[in-house]
Design a protein around this motif. Sequence first.
Motif, PDB file in Angstrom:
ATOM      1  N   SER A  31     -13.877  27.333  20.904  1.00  0.00           N
ATOM      2  CA  SER A  31     -13.221  28.083  20.080  1.00  0.00           C
ATOM      3  C   SER A  31     -13.345  27.328  18.578  1.00  0.00           C
ATOM      4  N   SER A  32     -12.817  27.938  17.640  1.00  0.00           N
ATOM      5  CA  SER A  32     -13.026  27.622  16.262  1.00  0.00           C
ATOM      6  C   SER A  32     -12.181  26.614  15.946  1.00  0.00           C
ATOM      7  N   TYR A  33     -10.946  26.413  16.622  1.00  0.00           N
ATOM      8  CA  TYR A  33     -10.424  25.214  16.449  1.00  0.00           C
ATOM      9  C   TYR A  33     -10.766  24.074  17.027  1.00  0.00           C
ATOM     10  N   VAL A  34     -11.588  24.182  18.135  1.00  0.00           N
ATOM     11  CA  VAL A  34     -12.318  22.890  18.939  1.00  0.00           C
ATOM     12  C   VAL A  34     -13.205  22.256  17.810  1.00  0.00           C
ATOM     13  N   SER A  35     -13.906  23.319  17.185  1.00  0.00           N
ATOM     14  CA  SER A  35     -15.036  22.962  16.219  1.00  0.00           C
ATOM     15  C   SER A  35     -14.299  21.998  15.130  1.00  0.00           C
ATOM     16  N   SER A  36     -13.308  22.787  14.654  1.00  0.00           N
ATOM     17  CA  SER A  36     -12.376  21.739  13.732  1.00  0.00           C
ATOM     18  C   SER A  36     -12.024  20.475  14.130  1.00  0.00           C
ATOM     19  N   LEU A  37     -11.477  20.535  15.171  1.00  0.00           N
ATOM     20  CA  LEU A  37     -10.959  19.065  15.849  1.00  0.00           C
ATOM     21  C   LEU A  37     -12.259  18.212  16.031  1.00  0.00           C
ATOM     22  N   THR A  38     -13.484  18.810  16.262  1.00  0.00           N
ATOM     23  CA  THR A  38     -14.639  17.875  16.363  1.00  0.00           C
ATOM     24  C   THR A  38     -14.960  17.388  14.924  1.00  0.00           C
ATOM     25  N   THR A  39     -15.257  18.274  14.047  1.00  0.00           N
ATOM     26  CA  THR A  39     -15.342  17.673  12.631  1.00  0.00           C
ATOM     27  C   THR A  39     -14.183  16.769  12.306  1.00  0.00           C
ATOM     28  N   THR A  40     -13.166  17.058  12.291  1.00  0.00           N
ATOM     29  CA  THR A  40     -12.077  16.070  11.923  1.00  0.00           C
ATOM     30  C   THR A  40     -12.229  14.732  12.484  1.00  0.00           C
ATOM     31  N   LEU A  41     -12.076  14.829  13.915  1.00  0.00           N
ATOM     32  CA  LEU A  41     -12.500  13.450  14.489  1.00  0.00           C
ATOM     33  C   LEU A  41     -13.906  12.537  13.958  1.00  0.00           C
ATOM     34  N   LYS A  42     -14.980  13.486  13.703  1.00  0.00           N
ATOM     35  CA  LYS A  42     -16.239  12.676  13.514  1.00  0.00           C
ATOM     36  C   LYS A  42     -15.943  12.086  11.878  1.00  0.00           C
ATOM     37  N   LEU A  43     -15.340  12.779  11.182  1.00  0.00           N
ATOM     38  CA  LEU A  43     -14.992  12.369   9.949  1.00  0.00           C
ATOM     39  C   LEU A  43     -14.250  11.002   9.954  1.00  0.00           C
ATOM     40  N   PHE A  44     -13.298  10.883  10.773  1.00  0.00           N
ATOM     41  CA  PHE A  44     -12.522   9.978  10.967  1.00  0.00           C
ATOM     42  C   PHE A  44     -13.015   8.633  11.626  1.00  0.00           C
TER      43      PHE A  44
ATOM     44  N   THR B 157       0.827  -1.334   0.041  1.00  0.00           N
ATOM     45  CA  THR B 157      -0.236   0.017   0.096  1.00  0.00           C
ATOM     46  C   THR B 157       0.949   1.090  -0.009  1.00  0.00           C
ATOM     47  N   ASP B 158       0.548   2.157  -0.946  1.00  0.00           N
ATOM     48  CA  ASP B 158       1.168   3.688  -0.925  1.00  0.00           C
ATOM     49  C   ASP B 158       0.420   4.388   0.169  1.00  0.00           C
ATOM     50  N   TRP B 159       1.231   4.514   1.382  1.00  0.00           N
ATOM     51  CA  TRP B 159       0.384   5.247   2.455  1.00  0.00           C
ATOM     52  C   TRP B 159       0.876   6.835   2.203  1.00  0.00           C
ATOM     53  N   THR B 160       1.769   7.188   1.326  1.00  0.00           N
ATOM     54  CA  THR B 160       1.895   8.567   1.311  1.00  0.00           C
ATOM     55  C   THR B 160       0.664   9.287   0.547  1.00  0.00           C
ATOM     56  N   ALA B 161       0.301   8.501  -0.541  1.00  0.00           N
ATOM     57  CA  ALA B 161      -1.009   9.157  -1.282  1.00  0.00           C
ATOM     58  C   ALA B 161      -2.255   8.861  -0.304  1.00  0.00           C
ATOM     59  N   GLU B 162      -2.322   7.863   0.611  1.00  0.00           N
ATOM     60  CA  GLU B 162      -3.614   7.470   1.223  1.00  0.00           C
ATOM     61  C   GLU B 162      -3.547   8.657   2.422  1.00  0.00           C
ATOM     62  N   LYS B 163      -2.704   9.191   2.735  1.00  0.00           N
ATOM     63  CA  LYS B 163      -2.511  10.147   4.122  1.00  0.00           C
ATOM     64  C   LYS B 163      -3.364  11.310   3.550  1.00  0.00           C
ATOM     65  N   GLN B 164      -3.172  11.592   2.332  1.00  0.00           N
ATOM     66  CA  GLN B 164      -3.846  12.962   1.794  1.00  0.00           C
ATOM     67  C   GLN B 164      -5.238  12.744   1.815  1.00  0.00           C
ATOM     68  N   ARG B 165      -5.997  11.588   1.754  1.00  0.00           N
ATOM     69  CA  ARG B 165      -7.322  11.606   2.029  1.00  0.00           C
ATOM     70  C   ARG B 165      -7.769  11.594   3.209  1.00  0.00           C
ATOM     71  N   ILE B 166      -7.120  11.544   4.306  1.00  0.00           N
ATOM     72  CA  ILE B 166      -7.320  11.608   5.547  1.00  0.00           C
ATOM     73  C   ILE B 166      -7.333  13.183   6.060  1.00  0.00           C
ATOM     74  N   TYR B 167      -6.095  13.851   5.372  1.00  0.00           N
ATOM     75  CA  TYR B 167      -6.066  15.214   5.453  1.00  0.00           C
ATOM     76  C   TYR B 167      -7.301  15.899   4.762  1.00  0.00           C
ATOM     77  N   ALA B 168      -7.687  15.505   3.658  1.00  0.00           N
ATOM     78  CA  ALA B 168      -9.032  15.995   3.100  1.00  0.00           C
ATOM     79  C   ALA B 168     -10.447  15.397   3.680  1.00  0.00           C
ATOM     80  N   GLY B 169     -10.256  14.733   4.577  1.00  0.00           N
ATOM     81  CA  GLY B 169     -11.576  14.195   5.145  1.00  0.00           C
ATOM     82  C   GLY B 169     -12.573  13.083   4.268  1.00  0.00           C
ATOM     83  N   GLU B 170     -11.879  12.596   3.297  1.00  0.00           N
ATOM     84  CA  GLU B 170     -12.529  11.538   2.286  1.00  0.00           C
ATOM     85  C   GLU B 170     -12.294  10.280   2.839  1.00  0.00           C
ATOM     86  N   PRO B 171     -13.070   9.296   2.407  1.00  0.00           N
ATOM     87  CA  PRO B 171     -13.258   8.026   2.815  1.00  0.00           C
ATOM     88  C   PRO B 171     -12.058   7.236   2.238  1.00  0.00           C
ATOM     89  N   PRO B 172     -11.671   6.307   2.926  1.00  0.00           N
ATOM     90  CA  PRO B 172     -10.460   5.351   2.284  1.00  0.00           C
ATOM     91  C   PRO B 172     -10.786   4.912   0.892  1.00  0.00           C
TER      92      PRO B 172
END
Length: 894
Positions: free
Chosen positions: A678-691, A577-592
Amino acid sequence: TNDFNLSCWTSADRLYTTNAIMMNAPEQTPTSPPPTTNSGSTDSIVLALKTDERFQPFLKEDFSPAQYASEVLASSNGVQTASNQLTEGINILEKAVRDEVTRSYDVLMNQLTGIEDAEKILHTLRNGVNSLHQTTAKVRTEIAEPHKIVSAKTKQLERLTTTTDVLHRVVRAVKLTQRLRACVESSDSSGGGRNNSNSTNSSSSSIDFAKAAKLIHELRELEIEASDSLVGVECVDAQREWVVQVTKLVRREANEALKKGMEVQSQADVGNALQVHYNLDELSIAVDVQVNQYASIAIESVKEATDWQKIQSAASSLASKSSSGLNSNNNNSTHSAYTNRSGVSGGQEEIYQNVLWERLESCFEVVHESAMSVWHLQRVLAKKRDPLSHALFLDEVLKRESSNGGSFMHQNNASSAMDNLPCAKFWVMLGKGMTDHMSKTHASAGFVRDVLLQGFPHLMNIIESMHDRCSKDGDAKGVPGCVRKDGADLSILRRSTDAISHTFFSRSYNRLSEPINSGFSSGRNMSRGDSDKFLARIREEMISVEGHASLVNSCAGGVSKALKLLAQKAEYSISSTDWTAEKQRIYAGEPPSSLQRMSLALATELNYIVDLLQPVVNQYSTVPKTSLQAGIDRMKEACFGALSPIFEALEEKVEKFILMRVHDEDWENNSNPLPGGSSYVSSLTTTLKLFQENYLNGLISGHFSSSFGGETSSSSHHASSSSGRSGIGGLQGISSTSTGPIFEKCGETFENVIDSFVRNASLIQKLSISGSNRLAKDCVEVEAALRSHLLFFGPLTSDDAKIANLHAFKRLMFCDNRQILSVVGKSNSPDASKMLLLEIHHLYSQCDSTKITTPWARAGMNPKQYYTWWKAQKDVKEVLRGVQVWTPRKPKTT
């Protein structure tokens, strides 16, 4: 020319010789007279000759007059000139020699005087030596005759002494023979035995064999105690044949008595027979014969139990009496059926198996009886002592000499002699015989071998049961037991079946690896069905050896090896598996992607297997637990290899793109707590939810596995739970728990996110009261987000190590600097070192920057850069050196 050549050669030789003498002339000693007035001229002449190029060839070590003459003849100079030069050189050197002799006249004369003195001394010594030779010859002549007389008398005395000794031994032998005859013929009621010197037909029932054996041993010692034998003495030779016959009689009767005593287990009879052998000095030989005999009986019983012909005969007889079995020509058909692999036709295997196991059980009954007979002999040896010397028979058998005069049973190092005990020898001989026979049985493919391989645990159960009975029945106070307490004898019996056990566990490993190989065949990954099949195989193999510690250890090793094979194959699959390309999907919040889903599905199966096996492994003893744990750890390592990239990508995104934004917030003005943080907490919640939606839900539910040919999550979980309740290895209570690698990775990420948050929060400067309230609110919101979307590893208490620092840091938001300073280093947090750093950095952040410089300011970094450096430091002491308190020379102000 020839005359000149000869003259030139002679002159050159004289010049070379004279020059050599001058060159090697000794230096003057301090006692020499002062040089004359001509010494200076002589030295200058010699120096001139040394430096003159014409005479340089004469100073060489390899000078040859013939070669020099040839060179002169070949040169362009005249012959007469060369001859004149040589003559001149010779005259100069001769004059120098005369001057040197004249100058050293006194030294030379002193040396001549010393030579005359040496000659006088030598003459005196020569006269003394001649006188000594004459005196020695005179003494030799005077003592020669007395020496001959003394030598003759000495030889005569030696012969008289030898003759006297032989006569004493003959008298002793005659007396011993008379006593032996009286002992043997004392039971002859007719008295005719005394008229026949070779008569040994007296009644043996009333003979004192112990006394007779003692007398025979003394007669034997008389024969061998000196270099010369008594052969040739008529009175001794006349009785020799009769003594030999009596010796055979005594030995035969002693052997028969020992045999009968062993059969009836009579300690008195065995003791009396051993006393006779001891008196004959044949105790060790008699004991070895008995041990070998009973070991041979035991080995033959094992061979007979596995003899195919006798098994056939017994099974045929049993089948002929059964109404459900074979037809009238069963014997012929069974005998001919041995040509195939199993040797038994269908429907008869159970009968033949029962016959084989019954014969094995019976043969080990014989082994038990033989072992107890040998132990009975050993027990008598440990109790019996010679009435005259009080020597313990067991000491004599072991050939041990106690330095303190004590017996074997009371020696401090008695354990080292356990290997030489009769019972120990019996087990060694039995183990060797069984090893040879089992190896031959295993080598010959047939029905017996197949049954022993199939029922190998049952065979070990029979052997261990026999050993336990011997241990229980052969245990008496004060004497060595039938088996050793350290289990050495049981190890010998176990090793005797190595040929079968190796094949048994090799087949076990093949059965374990079958679902693994099929699961990864044709480029596919293991499905939930393959995992359940693999777990079922583990359960079957562990149950088959349950109750046998040694077999459980070996089987656990095979299971561990299979787990490592599964981990290895999984790593090969994950590495594609090429994990370098797959990590970008996690950054973008996309499914695997589909490739990533395959790796996650494999991680799910590894987690599933580890999750079910771990509780079972913890219930085993140390040895199998260690083996199984090594395999499980290898499985976890492979699972972490599939999970680490996605969790590392999540942590990297949370840290760089979310949590470090805390330094961009305005904590001094407009800092009222927001409803969702705060705004960064909202972003954290959204990121964890998508993950959670894209990755964790699929991992926990098994959705990734089911989407690649496995069972559905509900059906697979139900199957695993139902199979788990039956237990692995016969143990109960197997069910899915939250302890697998997936949950461990979630807990690790949970802790890392909190640690990153509190570190960044401790570096916030210009924090107002409203800002403190807002930051405290963010602490609650971060914990809530993590609990909602990442908490899959079980409930957490408020003092749990994962959130203890977060709660402790939140309490600092409501403390002033003096209160913070009073509690620095006094935290009860499980990780006090981390909390100490948080308290110090928060204290620096809240101090007046004009009076106290923060560590990052002194290092020329901003809080984000300092956080990056702080996280990279593995040693707490290194960070503490960077945050040492520094104040200017002004009065300290907090």
